[in-house]
Design a protein around this motif. Structure first.
Motif, short mmCIF file in Angstrom:
data_model
loop_
_atom_site.label_atom_id
_atom_site.label_comp_id
_atom_site.label_asym_id
_atom_site.label_seq_id
_atom_site.Cartn_x
_atom_site.Cartn_y
_atom_site.Cartn_z
N CYS A 177 -29.58 15.40 -31.34
CA CYS A 177 -29.13 16.13 -32.53
C CYS A 177 -27.81 16.85 -32.26
CB CYS A 177 -30.19 17.13 -32.97
SG CYS A 177 -31.68 16.38 -33.68
N ARG A 178 -27.69 17.48 -31.11
CA ARG A 178 -26.45 18.18 -30.73
C ARG A 178 -25.28 17.22 -30.61
NH1 ARG A 178 -26.78 19.67 -24.79
NH2 ARG A 178 -26.27 17.44 -24.71
N ASP A 179 -25.50 16.09 -29.96
CA ASP A 179 -24.40 15.17 -29.64
C ASP A 179 -24.00 14.29 -30.82
OD1 ASP A 179 -24.58 16.23 -27.11
OD2 ASP A 179 -25.66 14.51 -26.26
N PHE A 180 -24.91 14.06 -31.76
CA PHE A 180 -24.63 13.12 -32.85
C PHE A 180 -24.79 13.77 -34.23
CE2 PHE A 180 -25.43 10.50 -29.18
CZ PHE A 180 -24.43 9.54 -29.28
N ASP A 181 -24.63 15.09 -34.27
CA ASP A 181 -24.51 15.81 -35.53
C ASP A 181 -25.72 15.60 -36.44
OD1 ASP A 181 -23.07 17.63 -37.08
OD2 ASP A 181 -22.14 16.05 -38.27
N HIS A 182 -26.90 15.70 -35.86
CA HIS A 182 -28.13 15.64 -36.62
C HIS A 182 -28.85 16.99 -36.56
CE1 HIS A 182 -27.53 11.34 -36.80
NE2 HIS A 182 -28.67 11.16 -37.45
N GLU A 183 -29.79 17.16 -37.45
CA GLU A 183 -30.60 18.38 -37.50
C GLU A 183 -32.08 18.01 -37.45
OE1 GLU A 183 -31.48 22.14 -40.54
OE2 GLU A 183 -30.09 20.54 -41.12
N LEU A 184 -32.82 18.76 -36.63
CA LEU A 184 -34.27 18.61 -36.61
C LEU A 184 -34.83 19.47 -37.74
CD1 LEU A 184 -36.93 17.72 -35.36
CD2 LEU A 184 -36.67 19.51 -33.64
N ALA A 198 -32.26 14.60 -39.84
CA ALA A 198 -31.27 14.22 -40.85
C ALA A 198 -29.89 14.47 -40.28
CB ALA A 198 -31.46 15.01 -42.14
N ARG A 199 -28.92 13.69 -40.73
CA ARG A 199 -27.53 13.99 -40.38
C ARG A 199 -27.14 15.32 -41.01
NH1 ARG A 199 -26.71 8.55 -42.24
NH2 ARG A 199 -26.54 7.06 -40.52
N ASP A 202 -25.72 15.57 -44.71
CA ASP A 202 -26.12 14.39 -45.46
C ASP A 202 -27.29 14.74 -46.37
OD1 ASP A 202 -26.37 11.84 -46.35
OD2 ASP A 202 -27.20 11.00 -44.51
N LYS A 203 -27.26 14.22 -47.60
CA LYS A 203 -28.37 14.45 -48.53
C LYS A 203 -29.50 13.47 -48.21
CE LYS A 203 -25.46 16.27 -52.23
NZ LYS A 203 -25.00 16.12 -53.65
N ALA A 204 -30.01 13.57 -47.01
CA ALA A 204 -31.02 12.64 -46.54
C ALA A 204 -32.33 12.87 -47.28
CB ALA A 204 -31.23 12.80 -45.03
N HIS A 205 -33.07 11.77 -47.48
CA HIS A 205 -34.36 11.89 -48.16
C HIS A 205 -35.32 12.73 -47.33
CE1 HIS A 205 -37.44 11.03 -51.00
NE2 HIS A 205 -38.21 10.44 -50.12
N SER A 206 -35.10 12.80 -46.02
CA SER A 206 -35.96 13.67 -45.20
C SER A 206 -35.84 15.13 -45.61
CB SER A 206 -35.64 13.49 -43.71
OG SER A 206 -34.26 13.66 -43.48
N ARG A 207 -34.69 15.53 -46.14
CA ARG A 207 -34.56 16.91 -46.64
C ARG A 207 -35.42 17.11 -47.88
NH1 ARG A 207 -30.53 19.24 -43.80
NH2 ARG A 207 -28.90 17.88 -42.97
#
Length: 253
Positions: A177-184, A198-199, A202-207
């Motif tokens: 997540c830190r290295d590739f700009d994602h969020e847990l 999710a990135r 990004d308006k990811a469906h996981s949000r």
């Protein structure tokens, strides 16, 4: 990061239907069957070497003939008329299989490969470009590997090397997540928690899933720093067996 009181089988009900999904690490196909029934995907790709390579690390724990039986059982399930070509098996290592999918192909991919730092980090890294805008990564065992759930034991007083291995899954996911700009975003409260990413931005469906699950599930715990998350084991005094123990969430300083 939120810890939600749902199990992952309940979270699957919030996935978009008729999407393109994948699972890395299938074995007997138990999770694949649940995903197919709950999500009703347009296409489900199941990726696992099933012991076809002699250097498969799982062959240290599971005999090759059992892997072959598991593969044939999953293949038979996938080929049933009601699946109608919607389930496709890839018998290969995840890092090889990822190369065969175009970028932006999947709506979601569930990662359940080999459980150590290097492999979870690599699996997430390899499949991240394969996710559509608005898609997401998720997976199994955001887990402190010092606990053996089968034997209800926890390792104490580990060496630094043993401890680093025990936190490998947690640190591998956090470092990705830190290295590739994602969020847990959140993890489930299964015996081995499942994670949803999710990135950033990004308006990811996981949000959307996270928001709906947080609204619906009985209770939610917020952890300000995912790296503080661990599990521990509690065995009540007077217990007749360690199997009466329970894993619990522990936030470290």
């Amino acid at each position: 990061m939120f810890i939600v009181s749902y199990g992952v089988d309940q979270v699957y009900n919030y996935f978009k239907k008729h999407t393109i999904g994948g699972e890395v690490g299938v074995k007997n196909g138990n999770n694949a069957r649940i995903m197919f029934d709950r999500i009703n995907p347009q296409k489900l790709h199941l990726i696992d070497p099933w012991g076809v390579y002699d250097d498969d690390v799982y062959l240290k724990h599971v005999p090759q003939n059992e892997m072959e039986i598991a593969y044939k059982n999953v293949l038979a399930w996938a080929n049933k008329p009601e699946r109608a070509g919607r389930v496709e098996l890839t018998r290969d290592y995840s890092f090889n299989a990822a190369k065969n999918f175009p970028d932006g192909y999947f709506d979601w991919v569930y990662i359940d490969g080999y459980h150590d730092y290097e492999n979870i980090y690599r699996d997430l890294k390899e499949f991240a470009p394969k996710i559509k805008d608005g898609g997401f990564l998720c997976g199994d065992d955001y887990w402190y590997m010092g606990i053996n759930m089968n034997k209800m034991k926890i390792r104490r007083n580990m060496t630094p090397e043993q401890y680093q291995h025990a936190i490998g899954m947690i640190e591998g996911i956090n470092d990705f997540c830190r290295d590739f700009d994602h969020e847990l975003l959140f993890i489930t409260m299964d015996d081995s928690p499942k994670f949803f990413l999710a990135r950033n931005g990004d308006k990811a469906h996981s949000r959307v899933i996270a928001e709906r699950v947080i609204m619906d599930c009985p209770f939610v715990i917020e952890v300000d720093n995912p790296r503080k998350f661990r599990q521990d084991l509690f065995v009540p005094s007077g217990a007749a067996s360690p199997m009466e123990g329970r894993a619990y969430i522990k936030i470290i300083d």
